[in-house]
Design an enzyme around this catalytic site. Structure first.
Site, mmCIF file in Angstrom:
data_model
loop_
_atom_site.group_PDB
_atom_site.id
_atom_site.type_symbol
_atom_site.label_atom_id
_atom_site.label_comp_id
_atom_site.label_asym_id
_atom_site.label_seq_id
_atom_site.Cartn_x
_atom_site.Cartn_y
_atom_site.Cartn_z
ATOM 1 N N GLU A 45 0.916 -1.290 0.036
ATOM 2 C CA GLU A 45 0.078 -0.185 0.062
ATOM 3 C C GLU A 45 0.881 1.200 0.030
ATOM 4 O OE1 GLU A 45 -3.212 2.021 3.155
ATOM 5 O OE2 GLU A 45 -2.812 -0.292 2.852
ATOM 6 N N ASP A 56 -4.893 10.076 8.850
ATOM 7 C CA ASP A 56 -3.494 9.600 9.291
ATOM 8 C C ASP A 56 -2.999 10.090 10.802
ATOM 9 O OD1 ASP A 56 -2.899 7.763 6.857
ATOM 10 O OD2 ASP A 56 -2.478 9.482 5.784
#
Length: 258
Positions: A45, A56
């Protein structure tokens, strides 16, 4: 059958490794990809750095800032990925990022470039589901790309079944509240109930668990409730200030895989 589906049919307890393109240095993208796969990663990924990554945590945010300062952007990334399939011919590779840079690049142009370099699927957490289904799903199909959707403990059964119907890859189970790389201990009982509830739905797509998985114990625990796990922040943390990023990444995967 695409590379993602093939991987889930051929293996159990899959390890999906996330890393940020252009981190720690601009030209680490392909060397890291190859090192991770050679060490045993089953899916890659690749994070597309963005200045405002909403899902994130601070570790990946910091890696995105470094990568952007290094000069990483979508044209540079697609240039690097021209050699992707020579380096990792059979491993499923996903691009993970956010909608704004894709829109600025041009959605169809982005999808075509991704397909041209051998990308298998995309994770765009802020892509509205209605917009995907009505506007972008036909384009994803045109270029043979698979969308991966996130499920959280708060996602309703109706939405989960809709996500399952729209996907031909896997479902990304967010292990709990918060952003990636969280250090808060989960509510074990609530997490167990969540994983069991999803398993009982008998969804057509396999499931990978992500967010907060940092070591072999966490990986093994995730594999006991799903088809594998996604690890990102722990690897990014391990790559900080190292002399040989590919060797460090390889060792990290070997420890996780045991």
């Amino acid at each position: 059958m695409n590379r993602i589906q093939t991987a889930f049919q051929q293996k159990k307890n899959l390890l999906n490794m996330y890393f940020t393109a252009g981190y720690p240095s601009l030209h680490d993208t392909l060397p890291l990809a190859q090192a991770l796969v050679d060490a045993g990663a089953d899916i890659l990924e690749i994070g597309m750095p963005f200045s405002d990554p909403l899902a994130d945590g601070p570790v990946i945010q910091r890696s995105s800032s470094v990568a952007l300062a290094n000069g990483m952007n979508l044209p540079v990334l697609f240039g690097q990925l021209q050699a992707l399939r020579a380096a990792v011919p059979d491993t499923p590779v996903l691009l993970m990022g956010y909608l704004n840079p894709v829109l600025q690049f041009g959605v169809e142009t982005f999808l075509q470039k991704a397909a041209d370099v051998g990308i298998d699927g995309l994770i765009l957490p802020d892509l509205p589901l209605d917009e995907y289904e009505e506007t972008y799903h036909p384009l994803f199909q045109k270029y043979g790309l698979k969308a991966v959707f996130l499920i959280t403990p708060q996602t309703s059964e109706t939405r989960i079944r809709r996500l399952d119907a729209l996907s031909e890859a896997f479902l990304y189970l967010v292990s709990g509240p918060g952003t990636t790389g969280g250090t808060t201990l989960p509510d074990v009982e609530a997490q167990q109930e969540y994983f069991e509830r999803i398993a009982a739905m008998n969804l057509k797509n396999p499931r990978l668990i992500g967010f907060g998985i940092a070591d072999k114990k966490g990986f093994d625990h995730a594999c006991s409730h799903a088809d594998g796990a996604i690890i990102g922040s722990a690897l990014i943390r391990a790559l900080e200030d190292v002399e040989d990023a590919p060797a460090t990444a390889a060792h990290f995967v070997q420890v996780i895989k045991g």
